[in-house]
Write a protein that holds these residues in place. Structure first.
Motif, PDB file in Angstrom:
ATOM      1  N   ASP A   1      17.420  55.083  16.493  1.00 27.64           N
ATOM      2  CA  ASP A   1      16.623  54.402  17.512  1.00 27.64           C
ATOM      3  C   ASP A   1      15.205  54.152  16.977  1.00 27.64           C
ATOM      4  O   ASP A   1      15.038  54.036  15.761  1.00 27.64           O
ATOM      5  CB  ASP A   1      16.626  55.197  18.820  1.00 27.64           C
ATOM      6  CG  ASP A   1      16.074  56.593  18.649  1.00 27.64           C
ATOM      7  OD1 ASP A   1      16.115  57.139  17.525  1.00 27.64           O
ATOM      8  OD2 ASP A   1      15.581  57.167  19.631  1.00 27.64           O
TER       9      ASP A   1
ATOM     10  N   THR B   1      13.353  60.416  20.860  1.00 26.01           N
ATOM     11  CA  THR B   1      12.464  59.448  20.223  1.00 26.01           C
ATOM     12  C   THR B   1      11.137  60.147  19.925  1.00 26.01           C
ATOM     13  O   THR B   1      11.013  61.358  20.138  1.00 26.01           O
ATOM     14  CB  THR B   1      12.268  58.169  21.064  1.00 26.01           C
ATOM     15  OG1 THR B   1      11.431  57.263  20.333  1.00 26.01           O
ATOM     16  CG2 THR B   1      11.635  58.464  22.398  1.00 26.01           C
TER      17      THR B   1
ATOM     18  N   ILE C   1      19.568  56.603  23.526  1.00 27.23           N
ATOM     19  CA  ILE C   1      18.627  55.800  24.312  1.00 27.23           C
ATOM     20  C   ILE C   1      18.849  54.363  23.872  1.00 27.23           C
ATOM     21  O   ILE C   1      18.801  54.070  22.671  1.00 27.23           O
ATOM     22  CB  ILE C   1      17.169  56.211  24.037  1.00 27.23           C
ATOM     23  CG1 ILE C   1      16.983  57.714  24.246  1.00 27.23           C
ATOM     24  CG2 ILE C   1      16.210  55.410  24.900  1.00 27.23           C
ATOM     25  CD1 ILE C   1      15.597  58.237  23.817  1.00 27.23           C
ATOM     26  N   ASN C   2      19.103  53.485  24.819  1.00 30.29           N
ATOM     27  CA  ASN C   2      19.412  52.094  24.492  1.00 30.29           C
ATOM     28  C   ASN C   2      20.487  51.994  23.405  1.00 30.29           C
ATOM     29  O   ASN C   2      20.386  51.190  22.466  1.00 30.29           O
ATOM     30  CB  ASN C   2      18.140  51.318  24.120  1.00 30.29           C
ATOM     31  CG  ASN C   2      17.186  51.184  25.307  1.00 30.29           C
ATOM     32  OD1 ASN C   2      17.567  51.456  26.437  1.00 30.29           O
ATOM     33  ND2 ASN C   2      15.957  50.772  25.047  1.00 30.29           N
TER      34      ASN C   2
ATOM     35  N   PHE D   1      12.476  48.904  23.169  1.00 28.07           N
ATOM     36  CA  PHE D   1      12.425  49.328  24.575  1.00 28.07           C
ATOM     37  C   PHE D   1      12.107  48.148  25.496  1.00 28.07           C
ATOM     38  O   PHE D   1      11.654  48.332  26.600  1.00 28.07           O
ATOM     39  CB  PHE D   1      11.388  50.439  24.744  1.00 28.07           C
ATOM     40  CG  PHE D   1      11.694  51.679  23.954  1.00 28.07           C
ATOM     41  CD1 PHE D   1      12.760  52.496  24.286  1.00 28.07           C
ATOM     42  CD2 PHE D   1      10.906  52.049  22.860  1.00 28.07           C
ATOM     43  CE1 PHE D   1      13.038  53.646  23.553  1.00 28.07           C
ATOM     44  CE2 PHE D   1      11.177  53.198  22.130  1.00 28.07           C
ATOM     45  CZ  PHE D   1      12.245  54.000  22.471  1.00 28.07           C
ATOM     46  N   TYR D   2      12.309  46.925  24.999  1.00 31.98           N
ATOM     47  CA  TYR D   2      12.095  45.692  25.771  1.00 31.98           C
ATOM     48  C   TYR D   2      10.622  45.404  26.047  1.00 31.98           C
ATOM     49  O   TYR D   2      10.315  44.533  26.871  1.00 31.98           O
ATOM     50  CB  TYR D   2      12.858  45.730  27.099  1.00 31.98           C
ATOM     51  CG  TYR D   2      14.358  45.754  26.958  1.00 31.98           C
ATOM     52  CD1 TYR D   2      15.100  44.569  26.900  1.00 31.98           C
ATOM     53  CD2 TYR D   2      15.045  46.952  26.885  1.00 31.98           C
ATOM     54  CE1 TYR D   2      16.489  44.593  26.787  1.00 31.98           C
ATOM     55  CE2 TYR D   2      16.428  46.990  26.763  1.00 31.98           C
ATOM     56  CZ  TYR D   2      17.137  45.808  26.718  1.00 31.98           C
ATOM     57  OH  TYR D   2      18.501  45.840  26.605  1.00 31.98           O
ATOM     58  N   SER D   3       9.720  46.118  25.378  1.00 27.90           N
ATOM     59  CA  SER D   3       8.294  45.946  25.682  1.00 27.90           C
ATOM     60  C   SER D   3       7.811  44.532  25.390  1.00 27.90           C
ATOM     61  O   SER D   3       6.967  43.996  26.117  1.00 27.90           O
ATOM     62  CB  SER D   3       7.466  46.953  24.871  1.00 27.90           C
ATOM     63  OG  SER D   3       7.898  48.254  25.137  1.00 27.90           O
TER      64      SER D   3
ATOM     65  N   VAL E   1       8.388  49.889  29.324  1.00 27.97           N
ATOM     66  CA  VAL E   1       9.404  50.485  28.450  1.00 27.97           C
ATOM     67  C   VAL E   1      10.672  50.744  29.264  1.00 27.97           C
ATOM     68  O   VAL E   1      10.601  51.258  30.370  1.00 27.97           O
ATOM     69  CB  VAL E   1       8.836  51.816  27.884  1.00 27.97           C
ATOM     70  CG1 VAL E   1       9.940  52.707  27.376  1.00 27.97           C
ATOM     71  CG2 VAL E   1       7.806  51.537  26.797  1.00 27.97           C
ATOM     72  N   ILE E   2      11.816  50.355  28.716  1.00 30.55           N
ATOM     73  CA  ILE E   2      13.093  50.624  29.375  1.00 30.55           C
ATOM     74  C   ILE E   2      13.906  51.576  28.513  1.00 30.55           C
ATOM     75  O   ILE E   2      14.080  51.339  27.310  1.00 30.55           O
ATOM     76  CB  ILE E   2      13.886  49.315  29.591  1.00 30.55           C
ATOM     77  CG1 ILE E   2      13.134  48.383  30.552  1.00 30.55           C
ATOM     78  CG2 ILE E   2      15.291  49.607  30.131  1.00 30.55           C
ATOM     79  CD1 ILE E   2      13.730  46.985  30.660  1.00 30.55           C
ATOM     80  N   MET E   3      14.387  52.649  29.118  1.00 32.89           N
ATOM     81  CA  MET E   3      15.257  53.588  28.403  1.00 32.89           C
ATOM     82  C   MET E   3      16.554  53.739  29.182  1.00 32.89           C
ATOM     83  O   MET E   3      16.571  54.357  30.248  1.00 32.89           O
ATOM     84  CB  MET E   3      14.577  54.950  28.245  1.00 32.89           C
ATOM     85  CG  MET E   3      13.349  54.938  27.366  1.00 32.89           C
ATOM     86  SD  MET E   3      12.832  56.630  26.899  1.00 32.89           S
ATOM     87  CE  MET E   3      11.306  56.256  25.997  1.00 32.89           C
TER      88      MET E   3
ATOM     89  N   LEU F   1       8.340  55.193  20.101  1.00 30.70           N
ATOM     90  CA  LEU F   1       7.596  54.586  21.210  1.00 30.70           C
ATOM     91  C   LEU F   1       6.150  54.496  20.740  1.00 30.70           C
ATOM     92  O   LEU F   1       5.411  55.487  20.775  1.00 30.70           O
ATOM     93  CB  LEU F   1       7.737  55.474  22.451  1.00 30.70           C
ATOM     94  CG  LEU F   1       6.936  55.095  23.691  1.00 30.70           C
ATOM     95  CD1 LEU F   1       7.180  53.648  24.102  1.00 30.70           C
ATOM     96  CD2 LEU F   1       7.290  56.030  24.851  1.00 30.70           C
TER      97      LEU F   1
ATOM     98  N   VAL G   1       7.751  54.080  31.942  1.00 32.82           N
ATOM     99  CA  VAL G   1       9.096  54.251  31.407  1.00 32.82           C
ATOM    100  C   VAL G   1      10.080  54.076  32.551  1.00 32.82           C
ATOM    101  O   VAL G   1      10.033  54.791  33.555  1.00 32.82           O
ATOM    102  CB  VAL G   1       9.306  55.624  30.740  1.00 32.82           C
ATOM    103  CG1 VAL G   1      10.716  55.721  30.169  1.00 32.82           C
ATOM    104  CG2 VAL G   1       8.278  55.854  29.647  1.00 32.82           C
TER     105      VAL G   1
END
Lengths: 365, 365, 365
Positions: free
Chosen positions: A213, A306, A205-206, A331-333, A175-177, A216, A226
């Motif tokens: 948003d 989130t 976030i993002n 979140f780019y997952s 996950v990217i935040m 998660l 994260v």
């Protein structure tokens, strides 16, 4: 134990030692071979993105999106990026966190590592080696206070390490935040804002404020990593309800003594990773505990908020995100599962603005 | 050693092993038995508190006090809290730091874990198990930016661990410092303030600004544990003169490698503990080194400032706190000696405001 | 092994033990002998310094310079400082970080450790022992929000430890960075500014904003120790391009588990040291990543920005610091090579202001 036994064991161990050494040699060779060359094309475009309910924002967007495309490579990879500047102002790209070993001219800082920003209309090429593993990011280094602070000029880089730690091997969901803040007063005014006395009033976030948003979503047993990136000008104190965060990586590198928190301070420029064990089914808010930043210009809840949602959790009518249109790649997952390359999430795309080169032709750094 | 000796030792060890196993089993059973059920009644009241010289503040106060009552329980205890909302607005209680294992519906977040805030006039019951040891706290989660940020809706929880660390066993004096900030402009205006562009101008420890707070009185040899809680919207950099602080707990859990500082950053949502060895007799200021916050709206000294006073220290005429009316429970040190339960410090009580339900009946989250 | 052998070994070990004990005793005695007495004269003067292009600032300057003189002593040294206050207001000096063991009356806090500030025109003497090793600093404690926050009343102290760590023994270049911020609105107005709602608009390292500060010049192989001191009222997030920073000391004391970052948070009151291995030739920006603070009142680049320059790096025409007039002592690197004493960098001197005692005679704390 008899002498014969000893000799036999010795002989077995010798064989194993030989095999192991051979395998290690091979894997080293293969490791070299894996240092792939990767080439990407990026653009910088003037677009308008939706940040929060009622807040559209003019940004300089990498490939038209905020955050910009994910660059996912392996430690040691040789990366070439061609950047075409479709905006009316000069920009650069700095590859934040990478060492640029003996390669400072590709660090992307105008007046210091390159003569000037990439002029409007030009294309510039950066070459670098992914010489530092972990969570990295890239951003403009021209007028960084504005361009990075409130114009969305940032995106994530993930450099997979050659030798992952035992802890990161356990991760089941990545996950990217990217945390940032916004000044509604300057939403439509390129070239203004983000001075030291300007106060941000939206937080994200993002690049999306709650409720724009995404949740998660996890399943019980997940081990979530994260990757927090402090992309904007504000500090954030992300607080995870129901779960601790194991602070495991600081600016890409593993800590020898990870430690647990439930509130993690994210400051501009930092790129620190935490590991979360998803062992507590239900629904938990995960939010900036600088509570003024869990609002949209003072309206709570909003901003950098989130919700952790476990699979199987039923949504009551009163649930704030009941029936939410779900993007599993927010979140780019999903992108992070697809191997190496550059990945664009079309959800992050803005609406193109008319290019306004004429009115903004003067040089700047 | 002879064979007989070996057998004898074996036999002795076997007995001891049996006895140890029995004791461990028994203590586990007793541990279970110690998981007490505890039931508390809380109210939320509209009162006016004195924060600083010349600054009275309208707050929503748990049991009429700011900070709210101390809840002191043991790890594993089952806690029931009945909350009666005597104010004119909706509220909840979030139990900050506790995991709420398989119990997310009791996490106190409106729209996410419960349908809405507890309406004006209603009573609501929370059940939870003290599943995380250490310094915790509780606060409202409705309009948190205002209610938690500047309306005093917070109080401390101490969960004694089943297995204390060697370091915490040394503690002779237990101290709670809840840090927060205030906006004088909105002191009398429920429903306003604490937006992201509102700037706080008063700062406090346990809701009192210097000199209205209290000294930290110690005797030589004391081992003081300070439980810092970032309750408001501001960061604080608490600096202890004459003494280091051993950072020993992060958000309740012990660090494997405690380290020493003399300036500790406290950020919103954090609940980190430090240990201080009181080995330096005299009088030392202990203050927020964000020096604008060691003032009352710019007047220095004020704000988040206290003084470490050693027993036996004589007070000169010029000492700023000469003849100070002393409350030994200002930092909950006395309450924390009294075993488990809920403890109210009457010094923290405000003056009741006329309830104004009629004018504020509209729903909110 | 035979009995004779055993006896012989015993006898050898005994001799060595005796010699070791003797050496340890001697070194302890020598250690004592090294506890030098050091005596310094300081003044406080009203001067005007140049902080940034277009920003001259009225300050109360120790020995007429901002930062004030470097005090460099050894752990255990006995220090006497005579302070003459040539300004029109009262001041004190607090020796930040030092324990003042059984010596609280020399801690320099008016109303708490001394009756009042040193009145205008008076001389006051502080005595203390350098009882804590590492990076320390001193500052006024009268109206600290203004005097320390925006009037430059601070300077560095380096206390060399009796037992340096293996890591600090590797250091080849010692660097001090005192971070602070400024409010241009109050540049010329003693007695005003630095309230909690006043917003700083200029930012600096050692009281100079980019480009008026200096490069950090190194040669390949250098091991640089940066002693960060949070001297002003702002937080800073210093980001080193091309290099990690090993966080090795917190408020003077070594960490048992140093860790690497590329962005280090500096907060008011903190005095944390990092170690940087200079192994990446070229030119790299080193800057506050709270990017609003890498500006001069919004103009980027400015503020808390410097550049790491490797020896041998050629300066292109477009390089922002081409032909820069270089001061090798800007970060105290030269002074720190000169042994113990007090060191003034004349580059930090301000222009004397007319003393205005008459207009400011009223007492204050």
């Amino acid at each position: 134990m008899r002498r014969n036994d000893v000799e036999e064991i010795n002989s077995i161990l010798n064989k194993w030692f030989f095999i192991c050494a051979l395998l290690m040699g091979l894997s080293l060779l293969l490791g070299q071979a894996y240092a792939a060359e990767r080439e990407f094309n990026m653009t910088i475009d003037e677009v308008k993105i939706k940040v929060a309910p009622g807040l559209d924002y003019n940004v300089f967007a990498f490939n038209g999106t905020v955050p910009g495309p994910l660059i996912h490579v392996k430690q040691g990879d040789e990366v070439t990026v061609h950047v075409t500047n479709n905006t009316s102002l000069a920009h650069t790209i700095h590859w934040h966190g990478l060492y640029q070993t003996d390669n400072w001219q590709n660090d992307g800082v105008p007046g210091i590592t390159q003569a000037e920003g990439i002029p409007a209309g030009d294309t510039y090429t950066y070459h670098w080696i992914a010489d530092k593993p972990g969570t990295m990011w890239y951003h403009c280094h021209v007028n960084a206070n504005e361009h990075v602070g409130i114009r969305g000029m940032w995106g994530p880089i993930v450099v997979d390490p050659k030798k992952p730690t035992p802890l990161e091997k356990k991760v089941t969901k990545d996950v990217i935040m990217m945390m940032s803040s916004w000044e509604s007063k300057y939403a439509g005014k390129f070239g203004k804002g983000a001075g030291p006395t300007d106060l941000p009033d939206f937080f994200s976030i993002n690049a999306k404020s709650f409720p724009m948003d995404q949740p998660l979503r996890v399943k019980k047993g997940d081990v979530v990593r994260v990757r927090f990136i402090g992309a904007g000008n504000s500090l954030h104190a992300m607080h995870s309800h129901g779960h601790d965060m194991v602070v495991a990586f600081r600016d890409g590198l593993p800590l020898s003594e990870p430690y647990s928190v439930d509130t993690q301070l994210i400051y501009p420029g930092s790129h620190n990773d935490v590991i979360m064990y998803m062992n507590n089914s239900g629904r938990f808010i995960f939010h900036d505990h600088i509570d003024t930043q869990s609002t949209n210009n003072g309206k709570f809840p909003g901003g950098a908020v989130t919700i952790i949602e476990y699979a199987g959790n039923a949504h009551e009518d009163w649930y704030v995100w009941k029936g939410k249109d779900y993007d599993p790649d927010f979140f780019y997952s999903e992108s992070l599962k697809k191997g190496y390359g550059m990945f664009i999430n079309p959800r992050f795309a803005g609406e193109p603005l008319q290019q306004r080169r004429k009115h903004r032709s003067k040089k700047q750094r």
